[in-house]
Design a protein around this motif. Structure first.
Motif, PDB file in Angstrom:
ATOM      1  N   LEU A  75      51.539  27.432 -88.354  1.00 42.24           N
ATOM      2  CA  LEU A  75      50.756  27.664 -87.136  1.00 42.24           C
ATOM      3  C   LEU A  75      51.226  28.964 -86.514  1.00 42.24           C
ATOM      4  CD1 LEU A  75      49.969  25.085 -84.326  1.00 42.24           C
ATOM      5  CD2 LEU A  75      50.624  27.420 -83.792  1.00 42.24           C
ATOM      6  N   LEU A  76      50.288  29.829 -86.182  1.00 40.90           N
ATOM      7  CA  LEU A  76      50.596  31.086 -85.485  1.00 40.90           C
ATOM      8  C   LEU A  76      50.158  30.969 -84.042  1.00 40.90           C
ATOM      9  CD1 LEU A  76      51.498  34.064 -85.502  1.00 40.90           C
ATOM     10  CD2 LEU A  76      49.133  34.656 -86.110  1.00 40.90           C
ATOM     11  N   ASP A  77      51.094  31.153 -83.117  1.00 37.68           N
ATOM     12  CA  ASP A  77      50.830  31.079 -81.684  1.00 37.68           C
ATOM     13  C   ASP A  77      50.602  32.496 -81.164  1.00 37.68           C
ATOM     14  OD1 ASP A  77      50.624  30.185 -79.080  1.00 37.68           O
ATOM     15  OD2 ASP A  77      52.792  29.974 -78.779  1.00 37.68           O
ATOM     16  N   LEU A  78      49.325  32.847 -80.945  1.00 40.08           N
ATOM     17  CA  LEU A  78      48.988  34.193 -80.467  1.00 40.08           C
ATOM     18  C   LEU A  78      49.334  34.335 -78.993  1.00 40.08           C
ATOM     19  CD1 LEU A  78      45.461  34.809 -82.036  1.00 40.08           C
ATOM     20  CD2 LEU A  78      47.680  35.611 -82.873  1.00 40.08           C
ATOM     21  N   ALA A  79      49.741  35.561 -78.599  1.00 41.80           N
ATOM     22  CA  ALA A  79      50.148  35.819 -77.211  1.00 41.80           C
ATOM     23  C   ALA A  79      51.140  34.755 -76.776  1.00 41.80           C
ATOM     24  CB  ALA A  79      48.939  35.865 -76.292  1.00 41.80           C
ATOM     25  N   CYS A  80      52.163  34.585 -77.571  1.00 43.98           N
ATOM     26  CA  CYS A  80      53.141  33.506 -77.348  1.00 43.98           C
ATOM     27  C   CYS A  80      53.977  33.711 -76.095  1.00 43.98           C
ATOM     28  CB  CYS A  80      54.040  33.354 -78.563  1.00 43.98           C
ATOM     29  SG  CYS A  80      55.152  34.757 -78.858  1.00 43.98           S
ATOM     30  N   GLY A  81      53.968  34.924 -75.539  1.00 46.17           N
ATOM     31  CA  GLY A  81      54.721  35.166 -74.312  1.00 46.17           C
ATOM     32  C   GLY A  81      56.199  34.878 -74.476  1.00 46.17           C
TER      33      GLY A  81
END
Length: 248
Positions: A43-49
């Motif tokens: 799983l890739l968490d975009l804009a993970c901050g």
């Protein structure tokens, strides 16, 4: 675009504290995992901050990675998910085609005028059967019928939100992503107060609702400043999480 894009390099130091902290992040992560297929391995968490949500996306057999454009955010995130975050524009991911099983985009698409490009890039890196999970209609989630909303609603409803559900569904369809059942989750700690809403107005959070019209901001500020219980939080938002499946 629903609000001014903040300087996330500067926001990193206090981002979690002002965004609902662990309860909000935990609710978001739990909701995302409900929509990720049981057999997903990556799983890739975009804009993970700062990685507060990313580190809670845990499930046996699932490997989670994060990507963000802000270096200061990534420094915090790397302390939470060491070695699994990368600096990247969400429109140009450093990944080959069909390389991940799920892409998450929580609280991202409302911030940018190029949501279509992000959806296209997510579709590119997803394997057949993989899913894109993204928050949509974020502004609507904050319309909870409070006295604050009575003041803001005319301007909020007139804004051209880039994360409007029908727009995102259209972008997804253009790149082979079919809609699937979604879910909702509570934005714990995000109940607005009049005083904090005034602060947000003054730093430009809602500037795109009335571009080039400072008089409107002043009018809203004056109306909010006379509401009772200036520091009492109103009801918390209920965020909508949409899901799209990559056709084989």
């Amino acid at each position: 675009m629903a609000e001014t894009v903040l300087d996330y390099e500067a926001e990193a130091a206090h981002y979690d504290r002002t965004r609902g902290g662990v309860p909000r992040a935990g609710a978001a992560a739990e909701a995302v995992l409900r929509l990720v297929p049981p057999g997903a391995r990556t799983l890739l968490d975009l804009a993970c901050g700062t990685g507060l949500v990313t580190e809670r996306l845990t499930r046996p057999g699932l490997r989670v990675y994060g990507a963000d454009a802000a270096q200061a955010m990534l420094r915090v995130a790397d302390g939470r998910v060491p070695g699994r975050v990368v600096r990247s524009d969400a429109r140009r991911l450093p990944l080959p085609d069909a390389s991940v099983d799920a892409v998450g985009a929580v609280w991202l698409l409302h911030l940018v005028p190029f949501a279509a490009e992000i959806v296209a890039e997510a579709a590119r890196v997803l394997r057949p059967g993989g899913v894109l999970v993204a928050t949509v209609d974020k502004d609507a989630a904050h319309d909870v019928g409070s006295d604050i909303d009575e003041i803001l609603r005319p301007h909020r409803s007139a804004a051209a939100a880039s994360d409007r559900a029908d727009l995102i569904t259209g972008h997804a369809a253009a790149h082979g992503l079919e809609p699937a059942p979604g879910t909702h989750f509570t934005g714990y700690g995000q109940g607005a107060t009049p005083r904090d809403t005034v602060r947000k107005l003054r730093v430009g959070h809602f500037a795109s609702w009335f571009p080039g019209d400072p008089a409107t901001a002043e009018t809203l500020t004056a109306a909010l400043a006379v509401l009772p219980d200036q520091d009492r939080p109103r009801a918390e938002p209920r965020y909508r999480l949409a899901c799209f499946v990559r056709r084989g």
